[in-house]
Design an enzyme around this catalytic site. Structure first.
Site, short mmCIF file in Angstrom:
data_model
loop_
_atom_site.label_atom_id
_atom_site.label_comp_id
_atom_site.label_asym_id
_atom_site.label_seq_id
_atom_site.Cartn_x
_atom_site.Cartn_y
_atom_site.Cartn_z
CG ASP A 18 2.89 109.53 58.50
OD1 ASP A 18 3.00 109.76 57.51
OD2 ASP A 18 2.12 108.50 58.67
CB ALA A 44 5.44 109.80 50.61
CG HIS A 46 7.72 114.01 52.97
ND1 HIS A 46 8.75 113.93 51.91
CD2 HIS A 46 7.51 112.92 53.55
CE1 HIS A 46 9.19 112.54 52.14
NE2 HIS A 46 8.25 111.89 53.06
CB THR A 47 3.43 118.44 57.03
OG1 THR A 47 2.58 117.35 56.49
CG2 THR A 47 2.86 119.61 57.04
NE ARG A 149 10.71 91.56 34.12
CZ ARG A 149 11.08 90.08 33.97
NH1 ARG A 149 12.14 89.75 33.29
NH2 ARG A 149 10.49 89.18 34.69
CB THR A 247 4.95 100.85 51.18
OG1 THR A 247 4.55 101.34 49.74
CG2 THR A 247 6.39 101.09 51.30
CB THR A 308 -1.20 110.65 52.01
OG1 THR A 308 0.15 111.10 52.05
CG2 THR A 308 -1.34 109.98 50.39
CB VAL A 422 10.88 121.44 71.21
CG1 VAL A 422 11.79 120.26 71.94
CG2 VAL A 422 11.58 122.55 70.42
N GLY A 423 8.55 121.41 68.28
CA GLY A 423 7.32 121.93 67.96
C GLY A 423 7.74 122.06 66.20
P1 IMP Z 1 0.76 101.74 49.85
O1 IMP Z 1 2.10 102.34 50.15
O2 IMP Z 1 -0.34 102.71 49.47
O3 IMP Z 1 0.78 100.46 49.22
O4 IMP Z 1 0.21 101.42 51.51
C1 IMP Z 1 0.75 100.10 52.09
C2 IMP Z 1 1.04 100.53 53.77
O5 IMP Z 1 1.91 101.49 53.93
C3 IMP Z 1 -0.28 101.28 54.20
O6 IMP Z 1 -0.57 100.71 55.66
C4 IMP Z 1 0.03 102.50 54.21
O7 IMP Z 1 -0.89 103.36 55.18
C5 IMP Z 1 1.22 102.75 54.58
N1 IMP Z 1 2.22 103.92 54.15
C6 IMP Z 1 2.74 104.01 52.91
N2 IMP Z 1 3.12 105.25 52.65
C7 IMP Z 1 3.12 105.85 53.97
C8 IMP Z 1 3.63 106.94 54.50
O8 IMP Z 1 4.35 107.90 53.98
N3 IMP Z 1 3.25 107.12 55.91
C9 IMP Z 1 2.62 106.37 56.69
N4 IMP Z 1 1.96 105.13 56.21
C10 IMP Z 1 2.42 105.03 54.93
#
Ligand code: IMP
Length: 447
Positions: A18, A44, A46-47, A149, A247, A308, A422-423
């Protein structure tokens, strides 16, 4: 276009995700021909703000928002096909058609309903301290199947001639037994419903599936430039992050070689994004967290709620110990310091300059999550700035205190801050140094 533009670049997060990667990728796009996702999945978010419109993408590479750009989902991504179809349809409704310019690797793995179910059930069953706080998007279980696998399903299975129906029925039967034994429920998992999703995925996505690795090598051969778009952030990296609160993929530039099949020698600029403060969603240690009015103020000023999951993000001061660690591992060439405007109005702004563990000063994060929980931040308070920064367009026009803050971060992290946000708008981006060859904010305004 300058020489640097003809080589690859990678945008990735230096912290826990983020950090504004979507905006930086979007700004860089005009200098590149192809944008590649190489890790993670629909966890993920992405905004990107384009004019008055805001786009939130989870699986599609941000580059597809630019007409004429090709977006690639590489072998290292785990793809929830139904979510991807929803994203494609959502963009189509807003006049953005990705057909002919989206490629999905035939080696990428599918996230199927039982992955998401397992993610939810295992999180529900975990007690407070062992709960990772995942996004429940099935990411961990899908990567686990990939490594094991025998239970994996890849896009090549979807479009190839293997007997997927029998394979999926076997996987579902085994998964039902496993989930019931571990969590006392199989969530009414139904093989025929999973096969139905797979049929929809085949019908809607088969046209995009190809050998993206060969495609990318052809792109390189023809002299075109590739932009790699990291997902999540390096403190969530499965090897280098705050394990086990991470993650399941390699989230930095080191992940692109494996996750896209392109050697790192093709990448010259490594652009690590971070905010001028720190945020985290989910559980796990967070050394500089502010559990007081200052943290609440940053959350509201920065709109720190998950793209998300909508969860409120935990907020805290900038952590130079963590960022120096991820900067070293990644070899970052440029720091993009985002949300500088969000800190306007604070009399003093904090920067964590060292950690203290059990009374001892340390300069790198320890491997143990328990130790990291005990770490106390050594905070340096520097003078803040009262001015609204959103109309500023050049680094040199920042208030002196904001410039000093940026300089302090550069010297602590030991990498240049070449970009500052800055924005939210494209134009609200300050750029300096060689990276200016790749970002023309004025040109971007017209896009
Ligand atoms: P998972 O990727 O859903 O297994 O989550 C594992 C950890 O990673 C958790 O704390 C999620 O909140 C964090 N997380 C996964 N992807 C993101 C992301 O894109 N932004 C912020 N936190 C993320």
């Amino acid at each position: 276009m300058a020489e640097t533009a003809r080589r690859g670049a990678c945008v990735f997060g230096l912290t826990w995700g983020d950090e504004g990667k979507g905006k930086i990728v979007d700004l860089l796009c005009p200098a590149f021909d192809v944008v590649v996702r190489f890790n993670g999945g629909a966890n993920a978010g992405h905004t990107v703000r384009v004019g008055s419109e805001s786009f939130a993408l989870h699986l599609l590479p941000t580059g597809v928002l630019r007409p004429g750009h090709t977006g690639v989902i590489g072998p290292g991504v785990v793809v929830d096909p139904i979510q991807l179809i929803e994203e494609i349809d959502g963009l189509a409704k807003r006049g953005i058609d990705v057909s002919g310019r989206l490629l999905i690797s035939d080696r990428a793995h599918l996230v199927l309903p039982y992955h998401k179910l397992e993610d939810q059930l295992s999180e529900q069953a975990a007690s407070g301290s062992t709960r990772i706080g995942t996004t429940a998007r099935g990411i961990g279980p899908c990567y686990a199947d990939k490594m094991k696998r025998s239970n994996a399903v890849r896009f090549i299975d979807l479009v190839g001639d293997s007997d997927l129906a029998d394979h999926v029925r076997q996987i579902v039967a085994a998964r039902k037994g496993m989930l019931t034994a571990l969590y006392g429920s199989d969530g009414d998992l139904d093989a025929e419903a999973v096969l139905q999703d797979i049929a929809v995925a085949k019908d809607r996505l088969a046209a995009y599936v190809c050998d993206t690795t060969s495609y990318l090598h052809g792109v390189i051969h023809s002299g075109k430039a590739i932009l790699f778009e990291g997902a999540n952030g390096m403190l969530l990296d499965v090897d280098h992050g705050t394990y086990p609160f991470v993650t399941s993929s390699s989230t930095g530039p080191h992940g692109l070689a494996a996750g896209a099949g392109v050697p790192l020698t093709q990448v010259t600029r490594l652009i690590g994004t971070t905010k001028a403060y720190t945020t985290r969603v989910g559980s796990g240690p967070f050394v500089t967290e502010l559990k007081d009015a200052r943290g609440d103020r940053i959350r509201e000023a920065g709109h720190e709620y998950g793209t998300t999951t909508g969860r409120p993000r935990r907020c805290g001061w900038f952590d130079s110990v963590a960022c120096r660690y991820t900067a070293r591992i990644s070899g970052v060439t440029d720091i993009a310091l985002m949300h500088l405007d969000t800190l306007s109005g604070f009399d003093e702004v904090g920067i964590c300059v060292a950690y203290r563990l059990d009374g001892e000063r340390i300069s790198a994060p320890p491997a143990s999550a328990a130790q990291l929980e005990r770490v106390e931040p050594v905070i340096e308070l520097v003078p803040g700035w009262q001015e609204d920064l959103r109309a500023i367009r050049r680094f040199e026009d920042l208030p002196a205190t904001a410039r000093d803050f940026v300089q302090r971060i550069e010297s602590l992290v030991r990498a240049p801050v070449s970009i500052a946000g800055v924005g939210p708008d494209r134009a609200q981006t300050l750029v300096r140094g060689p990276i200016q060859d790749l970002i023309n904010v004025t040109e971007n305004q017209a896009v």
